[in-house]
Scaffold this active site. Structure first.
Site, PDB file in Angstrom:
ATOM      1  N   ASN A   1      52.975 -14.096   1.001  1.00 51.52           N
ATOM      2  CA  ASN A   1      53.730 -12.623   0.847  1.00 51.52           C
ATOM      3  C   ASN A   1      54.914 -12.741   1.345  1.00 51.52           C
ATOM      4  OD1 ASN A   1      53.798  -9.991   1.397  1.00 51.52           O
ATOM      5  ND2 ASN A   1      52.127  -9.996   2.800  1.00 51.52           N
TER       6      ASN A   1
ATOM      7  N   LYS B   1      55.282 -14.676   4.731  1.00 50.95           N
ATOM      8  CA  LYS B   1      54.092 -15.316   5.180  1.00 50.95           C
ATOM      9  C   LYS B   1      53.131 -15.984   4.353  1.00 50.95           C
ATOM     10  CE  LYS B   1      53.383 -10.710   7.170  1.00 50.95           C
ATOM     11  NZ  LYS B   1      52.484  -9.637   7.230  1.00 50.95           N
TER      12      LYS B   1
ATOM     13  N   ARG C   1      51.327 -11.789  -3.081  1.00 51.71           N
ATOM     14  CA  ARG C   1      51.281 -10.384  -3.346  1.00 51.71           C
ATOM     15  C   ARG C   1      52.573  -9.738  -3.808  1.00 51.71           C
ATOM     16  NH1 ARG C   1      51.922  -6.631   1.969  1.00 51.71           N
ATOM     17  NH2 ARG C   1      51.421  -4.836   1.095  1.00 51.71           N
TER      18      ARG C   1
ATOM     19  N   HIS D   1      48.993  -0.609  -0.630  1.00 50.51           N
ATOM     20  CA  HIS D   1      47.910  -1.206   0.009  1.00 50.51           C
ATOM     21  C   HIS D   1      46.731  -1.599  -0.730  1.00 50.51           C
ATOM     22  CE1 HIS D   1      49.523   1.260   3.793  1.00 50.51           C
ATOM     23  NE2 HIS D   1      50.110  -0.099   3.778  1.00 50.51           N
TER      24      HIS D   1
ATOM     25  N   GLY E   1      47.329   1.623   9.681  1.00 54.00           N
ATOM     26  CA  GLY E   1      48.230   0.963  10.420  1.00 54.00           C
ATOM     27  C   GLY E   1      49.544   1.463  10.803  1.00 54.00           C
ATOM     28  N   ASN E   2      50.683   0.409  10.840  1.00 53.15           N
ATOM     29  CA  ASN E   2      52.017   1.276  10.961  1.00 53.15           C
ATOM     30  C   ASN E   2      52.245   1.739   9.579  1.00 53.15           C
ATOM     31  OD1 ASN E   2      54.424   1.482  12.193  1.00 53.15           O
ATOM     32  ND2 ASN E   2      55.229  -0.566  11.345  1.00 53.15           N
ATOM     33  N   GLY E   3      52.038   1.281   8.341  1.00 53.91           N
ATOM     34  CA  GLY E   3      51.796   1.897   7.089  1.00 53.91           C
ATOM     35  C   GLY E   3      50.427   2.426   7.089  1.00 53.91           C
TER      36      GLY E   3
ATOM     37  N   ARG F   1      57.044   6.789   8.804  1.00 57.01           N
ATOM     38  CA  ARG F   1      57.283   7.521   7.705  1.00 57.01           C
ATOM     39  C   ARG F   1      56.761   8.845   7.804  1.00 57.01           C
ATOM     40  NH1 ARG F   1      54.776   3.029   4.043  1.00 57.01           N
ATOM     41  NH2 ARG F   1      55.610   1.242   5.012  1.00 57.01           N
TER      42      ARG F   1
ATOM     43  N   ARG G   1      49.957   2.671  20.267  1.00 54.42           N
ATOM     44  CA  ARG G   1      49.387   2.106  21.467  1.00 54.42           C
ATOM     45  C   ARG G   1      50.598   2.744  22.531  1.00 54.42           C
ATOM     46  NH1 ARG G   1      48.884  -3.877  20.054  1.00 54.42           N
ATOM     47  NH2 ARG G   1      50.634  -3.192  18.774  1.00 54.42           N
TER      48      ARG G   1
ATOM     49  N   GLY H   1      45.525  -2.114  11.540  1.00 54.26           N
ATOM     50  CA  GLY H   1      45.736  -1.917  12.892  1.00 54.26           C
ATOM     51  C   GLY H   1      45.301  -0.926  14.054  1.00 54.26           C
TER      52      GLY H   1
ATOM     53  N   ASN I   1      41.381  -1.102  15.684  1.00 55.29           N
ATOM     54  CA  ASN I   1      41.200  -1.299  17.084  1.00 55.29           C
ATOM     55  C   ASN I   1      41.090  -0.049  18.193  1.00 55.29           C
ATOM     56  OD1 ASN I   1      41.934  -4.322  17.317  1.00 55.29           O
ATOM     57  ND2 ASN I   1      43.779  -3.650  16.188  1.00 55.29           N
TER      58      ASN I   1
ATOM     59  N   GLU J   1      43.918  -8.959   3.351  1.00 55.65           N
ATOM     60  CA  GLU J   1      44.430  -8.973   2.248  1.00 55.65           C
ATOM     61  C   GLU J   1      44.750 -10.378   1.688  1.00 55.65           C
ATOM     62  OE1 GLU J   1      47.730  -5.632   1.965  1.00 55.65           O
ATOM     63  OE2 GLU J   1      47.222  -5.906   4.283  1.00 55.65           O
TER      64      GLU J   1
HETATM   65  P1  AMP Z   1      49.174  -2.809  11.123  1.00 49.45           P
HETATM   66  O1  AMP Z   1      50.302  -2.327  10.408  1.00 49.45           O
HETATM   67  O2  AMP Z   1      47.793  -2.784  10.439  1.00 49.45           O
HETATM   68  O3  AMP Z   1      49.530  -4.225  11.516  1.00 49.45           O
HETATM   69  O4  AMP Z   1      48.870  -2.045  12.547  1.00 49.45           O
HETATM   70  C1  AMP Z   1      49.739  -2.074  13.392  1.00 49.45           C
HETATM   71  C2  AMP Z   1      49.834  -0.899  14.306  1.00 49.45           C
HETATM   72  O5  AMP Z   1      48.398  -1.034  14.935  1.00 49.45           O
HETATM   73  C3  AMP Z   1      50.548  -0.727  15.399  1.00 49.45           C
HETATM   74  O6  AMP Z   1      51.620  -0.223  15.346  1.00 49.45           O
HETATM   75  C4  AMP Z   1      49.887  -0.413  16.771  1.00 49.45           C
HETATM   76  O7  AMP Z   1      50.234   0.881  16.746  1.00 49.45           O
HETATM   77  C5  AMP Z   1      48.225  -0.261  16.127  1.00 49.45           C
HETATM   78  N1  AMP Z   1      47.347  -0.667  17.082  1.00 49.45           N
HETATM   79  C6  AMP Z   1      47.084  -2.000  17.497  1.00 49.45           C
HETATM   80  N2  AMP Z   1      46.096  -2.026  18.292  1.00 49.45           N
HETATM   81  C7  AMP Z   1      45.858  -0.894  18.693  1.00 49.45           C
HETATM   82  C8  AMP Z   1      45.089  -0.241  19.516  1.00 49.45           C
HETATM   83  N3  AMP Z   1      44.267  -0.873  20.402  1.00 49.45           N
HETATM   84  N4  AMP Z   1      45.408   1.188  19.820  1.00 49.45           N
HETATM   85  C9  AMP Z   1      45.989   1.927  19.136  1.00 49.45           C
HETATM   86  N5  AMP Z   1      46.735   1.301  18.017  1.00 49.45           N
HETATM   87  C10 AMP Z   1      46.796  -0.013  18.049  1.00 49.45           C
END
Ligand code: AMP
Length: 398
Positions: free
Chosen positions: A7, A14, A91, A180, A210-212, A241, A286, A332, A336, A385
């Site tokens: 990726n 990665k 990817r 995605h 997630g972040n996206g 975004r 978080r 993310g 979580n 993924e």
């Molecule tokens: P990803 O892009 O799927 O890797 O997701 C990353 C995002 O997941 C990060 O910006 C975190 O804000 C969020 N994240 C990870 N763990 C937690 C948690 N325990 N509570 C809230 N947000 C989380």
């Protein structure tokens, strides 16, 4: 059978080497700061200590060569020679209107990846470099392209056409693509299996948060709508975004701030979302939750708006499918953050959704989090993924 999954980002790469007999990860790693000073490879063989290798990586080609060395290293390596690698899965962000299904890379596939540089300016050039680096390092081995836009290509015209003059679609492929895709494909498929749903008819909504962030609706694993558009800017509120905004906002800010369109688009991509809404607290959910807990009103509004928009998309997609059998949370935040999952589901009482608080008290594990009498199954399905790409690569090369 061992499959290498790659990726590539603009300055990162990665990788995961996956044993397809049991779908276990043999080794994984990350090359950072490719083409920038201070590049580093972090290599993690399964069950052993992580190894950090600081070495110049001026190009993706040198990064791939370092990865090959790490995989075959007598101490921290996991294979004796690259002969053990059956095929490589990549990817690839954007396949335009030409490719939706995963495909073994040939000259035409590379031409299309190149033609889509404008549609994926950060990713497609890097994806092509990764493919060409693997071709050079492992001549004769099959490389497979798995498109991030692939899943969304099944959307019907009424979902993917923008209400703008048709000539822009004809001339430039301006339409909604969705992103995605490997995650939505993987998670909707796992949700059908795990939830024991009808593989032909199940109506599934996947919330990749997630972040996206994006939402998809699919019937029998086939996408009927998804929230990202021509680019990954449309749809949900994300880390940085904006998601959906009135396009006139762009012109208005341009005029008021003396900026051009590119500058404002950069702000909508990189300085907006919960980062921008919270007045700059953070793009990390978080931090936003911590700021909200300590009384930061803007952080509270950002979080509420994020949740509200996810709930609105779920409502829209339930209407689009005339029902929903399962809603799956992933990525993310989705994997979580039990409080966000619960807050989203609180909007869905009208669908007969009931969350089981004890079941929802879980992280990163495939779980049904709804109560037994919930009318819709709510699930946490960790996305994977790399495994989705490896499975596609195996399917096309075995
Ligand atoms: P990803 O892009 O799927 O890797 O997701 C990353 C995002 O997941 C990060 O910006 C975190 O804000 C969020 N994240 C990870 N763990 C937690 C948690 N325990 N509570 C809230 N947000 C989380």
């Amino acid at each position: 059978m061992k499959i290498l999954v790659i990726n590539c980002g603009s300055s990162s790469l990665k990788y995961q080497l996956i044993n397809m007999e049991d779908e276990s990860v043999i080794a994984k790693g990350l090359c950072e700061r490719i083409g920038i000073d201070g590049s580093k490879l972090t290599h993690q063989p399964a069950g052993k200590d992580k190894v950090e290798i600081e070495k110049d990586m001026p190009t993706h080609q040198t990064a791939i060569e370092l990865v090959m060395d790490a995989l075959q290293n007598p101490e921290h390596g996991v294979i004796k020679s690259t002969d053990e690698i059956s095929a490589i899965g990549h990817r690839v962000l954007h396949g335009g209107t030409t490719y939706s299904e995963s495909v073994v890379v040939d000259a035409d596939v590379k031409r299309v990846i190149r033609e889509c540089f404008d549609l994926g300016p950060l990713h497609n050039p890097a994806n092509l470099m990764g493919i060409e680096a693997c071709e050079a390092a492992m001549p004769g081995k099959a490389n497979v392209a798995v498109w991030d836009t692939g899943f969304g290509m099944a959307m019907p015209e009424k979902a993917y056409m923008y209400a703008i003059p048709h000539e822009y679609y004809e001339k430039y492929g301006v339409r909604r693509y969705g992103f995605h895709g490997t995650s939505h494909m993987f998670v909707s498929g796992e949700a059908i299996k795990f939830g024991n749903l009808d593989p032909e008819k199940a109506k599934v909504i996947v919330c990749h948060l997630g972040n996206g962030a994006s939402v998809s609706a699919s019937i029998g694993g086939k996408c009927v709508d998804t929230s990202m558009g021509l680019t990954p800017l449309e749809g949900l509120i994300m880390g940085t975004r904006s998601g959906d905004v009135d396009p006139a906002v762009v012109q208005y800010i341009c005029n008021k701030e003396g900026k051009d369109v590119n500058e404002v688009l950069n702000i909508l991509n990189k300085k907006s979302g919960v980062l921008g809404m919270s007045g700059g607290v953070s793009s990390d959910f978080r931090d936003i939750e911590a700021a909200k807990s300590s009384g930061n009103h803007l952080a509270e509004v950002a979080l509420e708006a994020f949740i509200y928009r996810v709930a609105k998309y779920i409502g829209a997609y339930t209407a689009a499918m005339n029902g929903v059998d399962a809603i799956a949370f992933t990525a993310g935040v989705g994997e979580n953050d039990k409080s966000s999952r619960k807050a989203i589901c609180e909007y869905l009482g009208y669908l007969g959704v009931k969350i089981d608080d004890a079941a929802n008290d879980v992280r990163g594990k495939m779980t049904v989090i709804s109560a037994p009498d919930s009318k819709v199954k709510i699930m946490l399905i960790p996305t994977n993924e790399e495994l989705a790409i490896a499975r596609e690569t195996r399917r096309l090369t075995e």
